[in-house]
Design a protein around this motif. Structure first.
Motif, mmCIF file in Angstrom:
data_model
loop_
_atom_site.group_PDB
_atom_site.id
_atom_site.type_symbol
_atom_site.label_atom_id
_atom_site.label_comp_id
_atom_site.label_asym_id
_atom_site.label_seq_id
_atom_site.Cartn_x
_atom_site.Cartn_y
_atom_site.Cartn_z
ATOM 1 N N ALA A 158 -1.878 -4.476 -5.824
ATOM 2 C CA ALA A 158 -0.930 -4.871 -4.775
ATOM 3 C C ALA A 158 -0.339 -6.234 -5.124
ATOM 4 O O ALA A 158 -0.783 -6.884 -6.073
ATOM 5 N N SER A 159 0.630 -6.676 -4.337
ATOM 6 C CA SER A 159 1.167 -8.030 -4.528
ATOM 7 C C SER A 159 0.115 -9.061 -4.139
ATOM 8 O O SER A 159 -0.609 -8.876 -3.146
ATOM 9 N N ALA A 160 0.095 -10.169 -4.897
ATOM 10 C CA ALA A 160 -0.926 -11.202 -4.663
ATOM 11 C C ALA A 160 -0.850 -11.770 -3.248
ATOM 12 O O ALA A 160 -1.866 -12.197 -2.697
ATOM 13 N N ARG A 161 0.338 -11.750 -2.635
ATOM 14 C CA ARG A 161 0.434 -12.337 -1.283
ATOM 15 C C ARG A 161 -0.395 -11.562 -0.252
ATOM 16 O O ARG A 161 -0.654 -12.055 0.837
ATOM 17 N N HIS A 162 -0.802 -10.355 -0.599
ATOM 18 C CA HIS A 162 -1.633 -9.578 0.340
ATOM 19 C C HIS A 162 -3.137 -9.795 0.110
ATOM 20 O O HIS A 162 -3.953 -9.157 0.777
ATOM 21 N N THR A 163 -3.490 -10.655 -0.857
ATOM 22 C CA THR A 163 -4.902 -10.750 -1.259
ATOM 23 C C THR A 163 -5.848 -11.052 -0.089
ATOM 24 O O THR A 163 -6.853 -10.355 0.095
ATOM 25 N N PRO A 197 -2.719 16.753 -4.408
ATOM 26 C CA PRO A 197 -1.758 16.180 -3.461
ATOM 27 C C PRO A 197 -2.354 16.169 -2.064
ATOM 28 O O PRO A 197 -3.096 17.082 -1.695
ATOM 29 N N ILE A 198 -2.025 15.147 -1.298
ATOM 30 C CA ILE A 198 -2.547 15.059 0.073
ATOM 31 C C ILE A 198 -1.486 15.564 1.044
ATOM 32 O O ILE A 198 -0.317 15.183 0.955
ATOM 33 N N MET A 199 -1.896 16.405 1.963
ATOM 34 C CA MET A 199 -1.045 16.789 3.092
ATOM 35 C C MET A 199 -1.631 16.076 4.306
ATOM 36 O O MET A 199 -2.617 16.526 4.870
ATOM 37 N N GLY A 200 -1.028 14.937 4.645
ATOM 38 C CA GLY A 200 -1.649 14.045 5.626
ATOM 39 C C GLY A 200 -1.389 14.444 7.063
ATOM 40 O O GLY A 200 -0.805 13.682 7.828
ATOM 41 N N SER A 201 -1.849 15.630 7.444
ATOM 42 C CA SER A 201 -1.549 16.107 8.797
ATOM 43 C C SER A 201 -2.800 16.602 9.522
ATOM 44 O O SER A 201 -3.479 17.522 9.054
ATOM 45 N N VAL A 230 10.184 -3.789 3.437
ATOM 46 C CA VAL A 230 9.029 -3.858 4.345
ATOM 47 C C VAL A 230 7.790 -4.057 3.476
ATOM 48 O O VAL A 230 7.539 -3.282 2.563
ATOM 49 N N SER A 231 7.048 -5.122 3.748
ATOM 50 C CA SER A 231 5.946 -5.485 2.865
ATOM 51 C C SER A 231 4.691 -5.840 3.653
ATOM 52 O O SER A 231 4.648 -6.870 4.331
ATOM 53 N N GLY A 232 3.701 -4.957 3.592
ATOM 54 C CA GLY A 232 2.396 -5.267 4.185
ATOM 55 C C GLY A 232 2.327 -5.127 5.692
ATOM 56 O O GLY A 232 1.298 -5.428 6.284
HETATM 57 N N1 LIG Z 1 1.461 13.105 1.488
HETATM 58 C C1 LIG Z 1 1.484 12.678 2.731
HETATM 59 O O1 LIG Z 1 1.087 13.395 3.660
HETATM 60 C C2 LIG Z 1 1.944 11.269 3.042
HETATM 61 C C3 LIG Z 1 1.680 10.699 4.299
HETATM 62 C C4 LIG Z 1 2.044 9.372 4.521
HETATM 63 C C5 LIG Z 1 2.713 8.657 3.533
HETATM 64 N N2 LIG Z 1 3.013 9.276 2.356
HETATM 65 C C6 LIG Z 1 3.707 8.520 1.300
HETATM 66 O O2 LIG Z 1 2.827 7.466 0.907
HETATM 67 C C7 LIG Z 1 3.583 6.359 0.439
HETATM 68 C C8 LIG Z 1 3.082 5.116 1.182
HETATM 69 O O3 LIG Z 1 3.431 5.229 2.550
HETATM 70 P P1 LIG Z 1 3.242 3.979 3.505
HETATM 71 O O4 LIG Z 1 3.720 4.337 4.850
HETATM 72 O O5 LIG Z 1 1.889 3.473 3.354
HETATM 73 O O6 LIG Z 1 4.279 2.985 2.812
HETATM 74 P P2 LIG Z 1 4.696 1.511 3.191
HETATM 75 O O7 LIG Z 1 3.571 0.752 3.789
HETATM 76 O O8 LIG Z 1 5.972 1.530 3.927
HETATM 77 O O9 LIG Z 1 5.018 0.964 1.728
HETATM 78 C C9 LIG Z 1 5.516 -0.329 1.543
HETATM 79 C C10 LIG Z 1 4.582 -1.022 0.572
HETATM 80 O O10 LIG Z 1 4.629 -0.340 -0.694
HETATM 81 C C11 LIG Z 1 4.228 -1.266 -1.662
HETATM 82 N N3 LIG Z 1 4.635 -0.780 -3.003
HETATM 83 C C12 LIG Z 1 5.820 -0.249 -3.345
HETATM 84 N N4 LIG Z 1 5.816 0.079 -4.666
HETATM 85 C C13 LIG Z 1 4.586 -0.268 -5.135
HETATM 86 C C14 LIG Z 1 3.972 -0.192 -6.432
HETATM 87 N N5 LIG Z 1 4.636 0.315 -7.482
HETATM 88 N N6 LIG Z 1 2.706 -0.632 -6.566
HETATM 89 C C15 LIG Z 1 2.026 -1.131 -5.505
HETATM 90 N N7 LIG Z 1 2.567 -1.241 -4.246
HETATM 91 C C16 LIG Z 1 3.830 -0.810 -4.086
HETATM 92 C C17 LIG Z 1 4.976 -2.505 -1.227
HETATM 93 O O11 LIG Z 1 4.254 -3.551 -1.747
HETATM 94 P P3 LIG Z 1 4.738 -5.074 -1.729
HETATM 95 O O12 LIG Z 1 4.284 -5.593 -0.409
HETATM 96 O O13 LIG Z 1 4.017 -5.630 -2.876
HETATM 97 O O14 LIG Z 1 6.229 -5.071 -1.864
HETATM 98 C C18 LIG Z 1 4.953 -2.448 0.297
HETATM 99 O O15 LIG Z 1 3.951 -3.263 0.870
HETATM 100 C C19 LIG Z 1 5.050 6.708 0.709
HETATM 101 O O16 LIG Z 1 5.614 7.217 -0.473
HETATM 102 C C20 LIG Z 1 4.961 7.815 1.741
HETATM 103 O O17 LIG Z 1 6.083 8.670 1.759
HETATM 104 C C21 LIG Z 1 2.636 10.544 2.084
#
Ligand SMILES: NC(=O)c1ccc[n+]([C@@H]2O[C@H](COP(=O)([O-])OP(=O)(O)OC[C@H]3O[C@@H](n4cnc5c(N)ncnc54)[C@H](OP(=O)(O)O)[C@@H]3O)[C@@H](O)[C@H]2O)c1
Length: 342
Positions: free
Chosen positions: A189-194, A274-278, A329-331
């Motif tokens: 992750a980004s270091a700012r989230h450490t 793959p995860i189906m997150g439902s 959107v970050s963190g």
């Molecule tokens: N399969 C399923 O059922 C399911 C369900 C939910 C979500 N998802 C998917 O899961 C993913 C995450 O969802 P979310 O809601 O948790 O997203 P989120 O919190 O909105 O994602 C934003 C974060 O992604 C980080 N990020 C982006 N690219 C990155 C990389 N290459 N390496 C490390 N960190 C990275 C960013 O980090 P920084 O802060 O460093 O910028 C930011 O904090 C999305 O693609 C979403 O569509 C899938």
């Protein structure tokens, strides 16, 4: 029939508009919920931009629900009007969250514990469920680590990695790995989230600005005294999957948020799924999850994501989704308040 406001996606790849729609009565086994807070998720902007998952327009989107029970359907026990609840919506207009009232089957609804707000509760349903299915749910849908949330199951001494540790889903995966007792939990992750990530259970944070994704496996393998047996990929692209594959031991597994994820290097013995997150689709596991979740929150074993509140009720959601789409959107989790709609 009484009316409410909803955020409507009129047609595929169309605009969002706030419009009046009927408030539906709950069917047998359902609750009608007055939506106080709803979080935004990447899937919401992806549906608008890519036109997938949704079969019928006009569509109402939104998956994360926190609110009050408005009406109890026939046969439902354990809930009364006014209970504070949270749950996961579904990709159908009657069960979506970008509206003021929605319907959900009561067996996959939890009561919001007293130590968290509606906004905090709204950060949990989709992201936590996706983390929990990937790690705890039985195989083949999940990693099979603890399908019943048995507190006696413990992976002490073992190592895990979460790629995308700063994402909402990644933050919950880290906390669940801690709940499972993993001794080494590496977050990419980004270091700012450490500080935030170590406070919720990460033992090591690899800075994604310093370590490129193709060097991640090497860095991760140098941490901890035992090989990594499970990777949670919350980024879900090919590069992150390749890094997870290289980081884990033969026989290990990768839970991946990409619904199309597969083993891109089948010559090895690593399980990629793959995860189906439902909670709706994995209903039996969903029931167990929603029974256990309120206690885990009350006891502080799971803490919600940090919240960024959006103004203007349902009308503020579009701007939030565009911000997400632009990777701004970050963190934090963006949360909207449908009852505040003008
Ligand atoms: N399969 C399923 O059922 C399911 C369900 C939910 C979500 N998802 C998917 O899961 C993913 C995450 O969802 P979310 O809601 O948790 O997203 P989120 O919190 O909105 O994602 C934003 C974060 O992604 C980080 N990020 C982006 N690219 C990155 C990389 N290459 N390496 C490390 N960190 C990275 C960013 O980090 P920084 O802060 O460093 O910028 C930011 O904090 C999305 O693609 C979403 O569509 C899938």
């Amino acid at each position: 029939m009484s009316q409410q406001k909803a955020l409507i996606l009129e047609k595929a790849k169309g605009e969002f508009i706030v419009s009046a729609v009927p408030i539906l009565k709950p069917g047998p086994g359902q609750l009608s919920i007055k939506v106080i807070a709803t979080a935004l998720n990447p899937v919401d902007w992806k549906i608008q931009a890519w036109d997938f998952i949704v079969q019928k327009y006009p569509a109402i989107l939104g998956i994360d629900i926190a609110g009050d029970v408005e009406e109890v359907g026939d046969g439902v026990q354990g809930f009364s009007k006014g209970d504070k609840v949270f749950c996961q919506g579904y990709f159908s207009n009657e069960m979506a969250s970008f509206q003021q009232y929605t319907l959900i089957p009561a067996d996959i609804v939890g009561k919001i514990p007293s130590n968290i707000s509606y906004a905090q509760a709204a950060t949990i349903p989709l992201a936590l469920t996706t983390a929990a299915i990937g790690l705890l749910h039985a195989q083949p849908g999940g990693g099979g680590l603890n399908p019943t949330f048995d507190p006696k199951i413990n992976f002490s001494g073992q190592s895990a990695i979460v790629v995308g540790g700063g994402t909402s889903v990644g933050q919950y995966a880290i906390q669940l790995l801690k709940f499972l007792g993993y001794s080494t939990i590496i977050a990419y992750a980004s270091a700012r989230h450490t500080d935030m990530l170590t406070s919720i259970g990460a033992t090591h944070v690899i800075d994604r600005a310093k370590v490129p994704i193709d060097s991640l496996a090497e860095s991760a393998k140098n941490i901890g005294s035992v090989p990594i047996t499970i990777a949670y990929n919350a980024v879900g692209d090919k590069d992150s999957r390749a890094a997870c594959t290289d980081a884990i031991v033969e026989g290990g597994q990768i839970a991946d948020v990409d619904p199309e994820a597969k083993n891109d290097a089948p010559e090895n013995e690593k399980r990629v799924f793959p995860i189906m997150g439902s909670s709706h689709i994995h209903r039996e596991f969903g029931r167990i999850l929603w029974k256990n979740l309120p206690n885990l929150l009350q006891e502080g074993k799971i803490v919600p994501n940090q919240v960024e509140k959006l103004p203007n009720g349902l009308a503020g959601i579009d701007e939030g989704l565009q911000k997400m789409k632009a990777n701004k959107v970050s963190g934090v989790k963006l949360v909207a308040f449908p009852q505040e709609t003008a």
